[in-house]
Design a protein around this motif. Sequence first.
Motif, PDB file in Angstrom:
ATOM      1  N   VAL A  27      48.721  66.431  98.349  1.00 51.80           N
ATOM      2  CA  VAL A  27      48.313  67.007  97.059  1.00 51.80           C
ATOM      3  C   VAL A  27      46.802  66.863  96.861  1.00 51.80           C
ATOM      4  O   VAL A  27      46.106  67.835  96.543  1.00 51.80           O
ATOM      5  N   ILE A  28      46.300  65.646  97.090  1.00 54.52           N
ATOM      6  CA  ILE A  28      44.860  65.411  96.854  1.00 54.52           C
ATOM      7  C   ILE A  28      44.024  66.176  97.870  1.00 54.52           C
ATOM      8  O   ILE A  28      43.030  66.814  97.522  1.00 54.52           O
ATOM      9  N   GLU A  29      44.445  66.127  99.141  1.00 56.69           N
ATOM     10  CA  GLU A  29      43.671  66.821 100.186  1.00 56.69           C
ATOM     11  C   GLU A  29      43.619  68.326  99.939  1.00 56.69           C
ATOM     12  O   GLU A  29      42.591  68.957 100.178  1.00 56.69           O
ATOM     13  N   GLU A  30      44.740  68.895  99.486  1.00 54.20           N
ATOM     14  CA  GLU A  30      44.773  70.341  99.232  1.00 54.20           C
ATOM     15  C   GLU A  30      43.726  70.709  98.187  1.00 54.20           C
ATOM     16  O   GLU A  30      42.963  71.648  98.372  1.00 54.20           O
ATOM     17  N   ARG A  31      43.670  69.924  97.111  1.00 52.62           N
ATOM     18  CA  ARG A  31      42.697  70.219  96.044  1.00 52.62           C
ATOM     19  C   ARG A  31      41.271  70.085  96.550  1.00 52.62           C
ATOM     20  O   ARG A  31      40.421  70.938  96.297  1.00 52.62           O
ATOM     21  N   LEU A  32      41.021  68.988  97.274  1.00 51.65           N
ATOM     22  CA  LEU A  32      39.660  68.759  97.784  1.00 51.65           C
ATOM     23  C   LEU A  32      39.253  69.858  98.751  1.00 51.65           C
ATOM     24  O   LEU A  32      38.134  70.357  98.714  1.00 51.65           O
ATOM     25  N   PHE A  33      40.187  70.235  99.639  1.00 49.27           N
ATOM     26  CA  PHE A  33      39.867  71.239 100.658  1.00 49.27           C
ATOM     27  C   PHE A  33      39.583  72.590 100.008  1.00 49.27           C
ATOM     28  O   PHE A  33      38.647  73.281 100.398  1.00 49.27           O
ATOM     29  N   GLN A  34      40.397  72.959  99.012  1.00 47.99           N
ATOM     30  CA  GLN A  34      40.185  74.245  98.330  1.00 47.99           C
ATOM     31  C   GLN A  34      38.838  74.265  97.613  1.00 47.99           C
ATOM     32  O   GLN A  34      38.131  75.255  97.645  1.00 47.99           O
ATOM     33  N   LYS A  35      38.479  73.134  96.997  1.00 45.11           N
ATOM     34  CA  LYS A  35      37.186  73.038  96.305  1.00 45.11           C
ATOM     35  C   LYS A  35      36.046  73.186  97.307  1.00 45.11           C
ATOM     36  O   LYS A  35      35.082  73.893  97.069  1.00 45.11           O
ATOM     37  N   LYS A  36      36.203  72.502  98.443  1.00 43.82           N
ATOM     38  CA  LYS A  36      35.165  72.556  99.473  1.00 43.82           C
ATOM     39  C   LYS A  36      35.042  73.978 100.021  1.00 43.82           C
ATOM     40  O   LYS A  36      33.941  74.502 100.172  1.00 43.82           O
ATOM     41  N   ALA A  37      36.196  74.598 100.298  1.00 37.86           N
ATOM     42  CA  ALA A  37      36.194  75.955 100.859  1.00 37.86           C
ATOM     43  C   ALA A  37      35.550  76.932  99.885  1.00 37.86           C
ATOM     44  O   ALA A  37      34.734  77.762 100.288  1.00 37.86           O
TER      45      ALA A  37
ATOM     46  N   LEU B  63      43.026  47.985 100.348  1.00 34.94           N
ATOM     47  CA  LEU B  63      44.012  49.043 100.613  1.00 34.94           C
ATOM     48  C   LEU B  63      43.726  50.286  99.776  1.00 34.94           C
ATOM     49  O   LEU B  63      43.820  51.413 100.268  1.00 34.94           O
ATOM     50  N   LEU B  64      43.356  50.065  98.502  1.00 38.72           N
ATOM     51  CA  LEU B  64      42.998  51.205  97.642  1.00 38.72           C
ATOM     52  C   LEU B  64      41.772  51.925  98.200  1.00 38.72           C
ATOM     53  O   LEU B  64      41.708  53.147  98.224  1.00 38.72           O
ATOM     54  N   LEU B  65      40.817  51.120  98.678  1.00 31.86           N
ATOM     55  CA  LEU B  65      39.601  51.687  99.273  1.00 31.86           C
ATOM     56  C   LEU B  65      39.973  52.508 100.511  1.00 31.86           C
ATOM     57  O   LEU B  65      39.488  53.630 100.708  1.00 31.86           O
ATOM     58  N   LEU B  66      40.864  51.953 101.337  1.00 30.30           N
ATOM     59  CA  LEU B  66      41.297  52.647 102.556  1.00 30.30           C
ATOM     60  C   LEU B  66      41.973  53.978 102.217  1.00 30.30           C
ATOM     61  O   LEU B  66      41.748  54.982 102.892  1.00 30.30           O
ATOM     62  N   PHE B  67      42.810  53.966 101.177  1.00 27.36           N
ATOM     63  CA  PHE B  67      43.516  55.179 100.750  1.00 27.36           C
ATOM     64  C   PHE B  67      42.506  56.258 100.358  1.00 27.36           C
ATOM     65  O   PHE B  67      42.579  57.399 100.829  1.00 27.36           O
ATOM     66  N   ALA B  68      41.542  55.863  99.516  1.00 24.51           N
ATOM     67  CA  ALA B  68      40.533  56.828  99.045  1.00 24.51           C
ATOM     68  C   ALA B  68      39.682  57.322 100.211  1.00 24.51           C
ATOM     69  O   ALA B  68      39.453  58.530 100.358  1.00 24.51           O
ATOM     70  N   VAL B  69      39.257  56.386 101.051  1.00 23.47           N
ATOM     71  CA  VAL B  69      38.373  56.766 102.168  1.00 23.47           C
ATOM     72  C   VAL B  69      39.097  57.675 103.150  1.00 23.47           C
ATOM     73  O   VAL B  69      38.524  58.653 103.644  1.00 23.47           O
ATOM     74  N   SER B  70      40.372  57.376 103.435  1.00 24.49           N
ATOM     75  CA  SER B  70      41.091  58.198 104.419  1.00 24.49           C
ATOM     76  C   SER B  70      41.230  59.636 103.911  1.00 24.49           C
ATOM     77  O   SER B  70      41.109  60.579 104.692  1.00 24.49           O
TER      78      SER B  70
ATOM     79  N   ASP C 183      34.511  58.488 111.391  1.00 22.68           N
ATOM     80  CA  ASP C 183      35.735  57.723 111.185  1.00 22.68           C
ATOM     81  C   ASP C 183      35.451  56.448 110.378  1.00 22.68           C
ATOM     82  O   ASP C 183      35.336  55.355 110.934  1.00 22.68           O
ATOM     83  N   ILE C 184      35.325  56.617 109.064  1.00 17.35           N
ATOM     84  CA  ILE C 184      34.954  55.501 108.192  1.00 17.35           C
ATOM     85  C   ILE C 184      36.091  54.467 108.118  1.00 17.35           C
ATOM     86  O   ILE C 184      35.841  53.272 107.968  1.00 17.35           O
ATOM     87  N   VAL C 185      37.339  54.941 108.195  1.00 19.82           N
ATOM     88  CA  VAL C 185      38.475  54.011 108.132  1.00 19.82           C
ATOM     89  C   VAL C 185      38.375  53.005 109.288  1.00 19.82           C
ATOM     90  O   VAL C 185      38.555  51.800 109.097  1.00 19.82           O
TER      91      VAL C 185
ATOM     92  N   PHE D 110      47.441  55.071 106.911  1.00 18.12           N
ATOM     93  CA  PHE D 110      46.809  56.048 106.021  1.00 18.12           C
ATOM     94  C   PHE D 110      46.128  57.160 106.827  1.00 18.12           C
ATOM     95  O   PHE D 110      46.171  58.330 106.444  1.00 18.12           O
ATOM     96  N   ALA D 111      45.494  56.769 107.933  1.00 16.22           N
ATOM     97  CA  ALA D 111      44.809  57.771 108.766  1.00 16.22           C
ATOM     98  C   ALA D 111      45.828  58.785 109.297  1.00 16.22           C
ATOM     99  O   ALA D 111      45.574  59.994 109.292  1.00 16.22           O
TER     100      ALA D 111
END
Lengths: 256, 141
Positions: A44-54, B7-14, B24-26, B52-53
């Motif tokens: 869900v999050i990646e889709e939004r980010l990718f669409q914004k980037k595109a 873990l929260l940082l890893l989630f956001a970064v990934s 590859d920041i993770v 996460f990756a």
Amino acid sequence: MNDNREKAFSYFLFLGILSALVFLLARANKIDYVENKLAWPFLVIEERLFQKKASALRCDPFEAQKIANLEEQLRKMTVDQAKMSSCLLENDRMKKLLGSPLPSDWKFISANAVSLGDTLRINKGEDDGVKDGAYVLSENLFVGWVTKVSKDYSLVLLPTSPGFRMVVIVKKPGQSEILARGLLKSEGNGQIVLDRVLQEESIEQGDLVIGQEGGGDLVVGRIEEVLPKTANIYQRARVLPTVDYEKLDIIFVRRI
Amino acid sequence: MRLVAILLLLFAVSIIQWSFLPLDIVLLIVITAAVIGSGLEVAGVAFFGGLFADLAQGRVIGGSSMLFLLIAFVVYLYRRRFDATHPVFLPFFALFSDLLYRWVTQKNWGLWQAGSLAVLAFLLRCALLYFGRANKEIKVR
């Protein structure tokens, strides 16, 4: 000190075994349900980010103010109008796709690009009828083929993806005569190379590289540079894809 | 608590990494954790970082975790043998780990990405030393 080291070793050993177990179960599709649930927030999050980037990449920076105004107007539109606009865009792409020289019996599923790594992730999966090996097109241009299908999403192997190989032909733009045949393959780092073209076959910069599937011609890219000839019986050329994978939004997956 | 924050940082970064960044920041976080963290933290960060990756990329889950655990374990062992605050230590492991990870997962070396990650690792090492964290932690252990 030794106690700490032994403890640390046991953590690594335990998690290592757990990872191997998870890997084997996931490979055997035994934990698909859990995997899909875990992947959902990422999707869900990646889709939004990718669409914004595109959409940001598609914009001309000098038109930023104009676009900001248009976006403001768009925000004011009703939900119905927004839905209609989305449908019109999809219809437009579909029209172009149907108007292209592809076999009339080909049917498509429309999908959105979600994220781009070494493969492209799209938001349609097994539940929507996507199958492994299906061709993916943007208008009438070749994007790739489906290499992994999950319940809600699929992965598309792009010509730039590691391990990509496809038999192709070369034609001059606007002409039907086949100039050469060869093997299109990824060289890593986003590079695509046309290989196995006989030395006596004439290829030039700007020639179209076309994949053939089920009677349809799918444009993959253009020859960017013919690499210097060697003593080898084959010649090689660097190919530039016709699709900018970072700017993809709506794409079409062939229904098989 | 620190593990949860990581873990929260890893989630956001990934997520950000696979959407925007070619680096590859993770993996860099995993290696850094292996230099400054305790055994449990290092293993946890490597395991969840890998998970996460894989989830962010749509790969078969568990593969990256195994690789990250192996890399983190090697770094964890070598930080005792060598001076982990040496300018070369973190960039060296970042470079070779990234090359290994890219080769295993993508079958290409990605030299400039690995080189950039090594430079980033060097800057991170400087920042960690500046804030006194790495130095203190390593001396304690």
